[in-house]
Design a protein around this motif. Sequence first.
Motif, short mmCIF file in Angstrom:
data_model
loop_
_atom_site.label_atom_id
_atom_site.label_comp_id
_atom_site.label_asym_id
_atom_site.label_seq_id
_atom_site.Cartn_x
_atom_site.Cartn_y
_atom_site.Cartn_z
N LEU A 8 13.71 2.69 -1.75
CA LEU A 8 12.28 3.00 -1.76
C LEU A 8 11.65 2.91 -3.15
CD1 LEU A 8 12.38 6.22 0.48
CD2 LEU A 8 11.61 3.95 1.19
N ASN A 9 12.45 2.86 -4.17
CA ASN A 9 11.94 2.94 -5.54
C ASN A 9 10.93 1.83 -5.83
OD1 ASN A 9 11.66 3.83 -8.16
ND2 ASN A 9 13.51 2.84 -8.90
N GLU A 10 9.77 2.23 -6.36
CA GLU A 10 8.69 1.30 -6.74
C GLU A 10 8.26 0.40 -5.58
OE1 GLU A 10 9.28 -0.77 -10.44
OE2 GLU A 10 10.37 0.90 -11.33
N PHE A 11 8.26 0.94 -4.38
CA PHE A 11 7.94 0.12 -3.21
C PHE A 11 6.53 -0.44 -3.28
CE2 PHE A 11 6.96 -1.01 1.11
CZ PHE A 11 8.17 -1.41 1.67
N ASP A 12 5.57 0.39 -3.69
CA ASP A 12 4.19 -0.11 -3.79
C ASP A 12 3.83 -0.52 -5.22
OD1 ASP A 12 3.86 2.30 -5.13
OD2 ASP A 12 2.08 2.91 -3.99
N GLY A 13 4.85 -0.66 -6.06
CA GLY A 13 4.63 -1.09 -7.44
C GLY A 13 4.55 0.04 -8.44
N SER A 14 4.39 1.27 -7.95
CA SER A 14 4.32 2.43 -8.83
C SER A 14 5.66 3.16 -8.83
CB SER A 14 3.22 3.38 -8.38
OG SER A 14 3.62 4.06 -7.18
N ASP A 15 5.83 4.05 -9.80
CA ASP A 15 7.06 4.86 -9.82
C ASP A 15 6.85 6.19 -9.12
OD1 ASP A 15 5.43 6.19 -11.63
OD2 ASP A 15 7.00 6.45 -13.14
N HIS A 16 5.66 6.38 -8.51
CA HIS A 16 5.35 7.71 -7.96
C HIS A 16 4.81 7.64 -6.53
CE1 HIS A 16 1.72 6.16 -10.02
NE2 HIS A 16 1.06 6.73 -9.03
N GLN A 17 5.26 6.64 -5.75
CA GLN A 17 4.86 6.61 -4.34
C GLN A 17 5.60 7.70 -3.57
OE1 GLN A 17 5.66 2.98 -2.22
NE2 GLN A 17 4.81 3.74 -0.31
N TYR A 18 6.92 7.62 -3.55
CA TYR A 18 7.74 8.64 -2.88
C TYR A 18 8.30 9.67 -3.86
CZ TYR A 18 7.78 5.84 1.42
OH TYR A 18 7.43 5.16 2.56
N PHE A 19 8.31 9.32 -5.13
CA PHE A 19 9.02 10.14 -6.12
C PHE A 19 8.08 10.66 -7.20
CE2 PHE A 19 11.78 6.55 -4.70
CZ PHE A 19 12.58 7.29 -3.84
N HIS A 20 8.55 11.65 -7.92
CA HIS A 20 7.79 12.13 -9.07
C HIS A 20 7.68 11.01 -10.11
CE1 HIS A 20 7.40 16.34 -8.00
NE2 HIS A 20 8.69 16.41 -7.71
N PRO A 21 6.58 10.95 -10.84
CA PRO A 21 6.45 9.91 -11.87
C PRO A 21 7.27 10.23 -13.11
CG PRO A 21 4.52 11.33 -11.89
CD PRO A 21 5.36 11.76 -10.72
N GLY A 22 7.66 9.18 -13.83
CA GLY A 22 8.32 9.35 -15.12
C GLY A 22 9.65 10.06 -15.04
N PRO A 23 10.04 10.72 -16.14
CA PRO A 23 11.35 11.41 -16.21
C PRO A 23 11.53 12.46 -15.12
CG PRO A 23 10.40 11.19 -18.40
CD PRO A 23 9.32 10.78 -17.43
N LYS A 24 10.45 13.08 -14.68
CA LYS A 24 10.55 14.12 -13.65
C LYS A 24 11.10 13.55 -12.35
CE LYS A 24 7.81 17.77 -11.41
NZ LYS A 24 6.46 18.34 -11.24
#
Length: 671
Positions: free
Chosen positions: A280-296
């Motif tokens: 699922l990682n970066e599915f829509d191009g962002s790092d925060h679709q399913y997950f917390h953004p950045g190091p979090k």
Amino acid sequence: MKDPIILPLVQDESWLEGHSQDIYKRYQRYHSAIKEIVSFSGSILEFSKAHEYYGIHFEKLRNGWVYREWAPLAHNLFFMGDFNYWNRYSHPMKRNYRGDWEIFLPFDEYKDKIRHEGKVKVHVEADNGAYDRIPAYIRRVEQDSENHDFAGQLWFPEENFMWTDKNFSAKSNKAQPIIYECHIGMAQEKEGVGTYVEFAENILPRIKDGGYNTIQMMAIMEHPYYGSFGYHVSNFFSPTSRFGTPEELKYLINKAHEMGIAVIMDIVHSHAVKNINEGLNEFDGSDHQYFHPGPKGYHEGWDSKLFDYGKFEVKQFLLSNILYWMEEFHFDGFRFDGVTSILYHHHGHTDFDKVEKYFDEGVDKDAVLYMQLANTLIHEYSENQISIAEEVSGMPGLSRPPEEGGIGFDFRLAMGIPDFWIKTLKHKPDEHWDMFEMWHELTNRPKKEKTIAYAESHDQALVGDKSIAFWLMDKEMYFSMAVGQTNLVVDRGIALHKLIRLITISLGGEGYLNFIGNEFGHPEWVDFPREGNNWSYQYARRQWSLADNKDLKYKFLSQWDKQMIKLIDDTKTLKSAHAKQLFLDPEKKILVYERADLIFVFSFNISHSYFGYEITVPEAGEYSIVLNSDDNDFGGFKRIDTSISYWTDDDNKIQIYLPNRTALVFKRLKS
């Protein structure tokens, strides 16, 4: 300001009185979330049916296939696969205002193209570039044997699986769960990957014969790397194709139910594989679709991605995942992996030496709420469903209902018990074993929160550590396990292996767990095929022939485990109140306690046996031995005549012969 309601959790646990407001806020957040869900969908069950909307489905009213995907920040999505000769751009999808993408394929046009077992992907153009991705809600994923690429697979079998388990209920299993933790792939003796069917045919009868009433299945959700033990999940709605088809998994579960065995899944909602191609990682191009953004959003220790439990769509995705496995595959519940990591921003990397740490800024309140909602869904689906938390911090109310201020699990795993046994075996000679510490570690749990006790699980058997049998006997297991062969290391190991298991199951909780094969002292560790071992399956299998061989001592441990579990099950020991200590002698290493009207007597003494040893029992009368670890059938030395009856004297004492490294269980005979 009006004082908050004092919830039952605080009423029962006086040490939480200073945090009654924190617990009440937890309760309020839960009720607000339930109200929001009911307003949006009508019920949490309806809310958790996103898998019926997203993904690939045939719609009868429209007479065609529809594919939907949530990808709010993507620029373009294109459906592709065998049906269009993998053309990345011939089938664009349309986006709505919520960030849902959709394409409809009419039956008349695609009846010969959209077919069972056809391969599909979705081409996503976004800020991170253009990638061929696997649909998030796909029901089956298969790896190409030549290029090792994973792809989604359409699964429309001509005939639906015919379940025959409608009369099965996990109610009695939940009342006293005796759990067999297992891994389908490594369950066979062959050097290779086992299948669902092989497990159903070869292993389920062993589990039934052993007296276990529940199996906990690991590594069911699809994962790209076999050696991850199933903990780096890529496709949450796909049963792994390594072990067979979805129908074959259903066959296994159905057969378990026919045997009266409940089936729970080791579900991984604590993190997800970071792979872009499979997950699922970066599915829509962002790092925060399913997950917390950045190091979090990244777990350094696990090298994986962390869900944002506060996001509405993520909650719906995960809750739908739970409902899907219960509805589609008839799972009777779940053991939630990594709950400590879920509940805290620091993932448990702290000492829980103050009550405040259960309620301060280190706690992820969104995650606490998600766990409450997950358990509500599970129990609204059926009150007989089982939920277990792998949680080490001791979070207050973990196994209390949300209405009482808790988080809603039925059981928590007693993770401190295996740690205690391994530390004891590694760092203390037998003569220094602390009986007070042993009693404390095995009984230190809230009276109103149920616990699954275990001496060891897969964690202790992994390469880099050792199983209890291996800690006790090590290399002697290779050379000195023949029946009739004398070896002091093996004699000690077999004796302590039996005592450790009996004291753990009878004293440590309201349920019990054993990892596959450890009941008969399976030698060595678990190590999956990898480059470092030349991709060998030598240590990723179970050698049942050792237990079946009448000339080897493994049979003694296997027989002990069966009789121990039979006694515990027959007497409903795990359903009974906590044990009551009757006697503890720290010098002689003797411990006596009562539970379920049984008297458990343990001698961990390394050398001395005692004649005429006096034990005070709760009731006067005649007592007999119902389980004796020193019996020949269990690899003992038959130093005790079990046909003898023991009458109490005027002080309610019985006199017994108690050999060293022996456990005896007495029961009062009814007059």
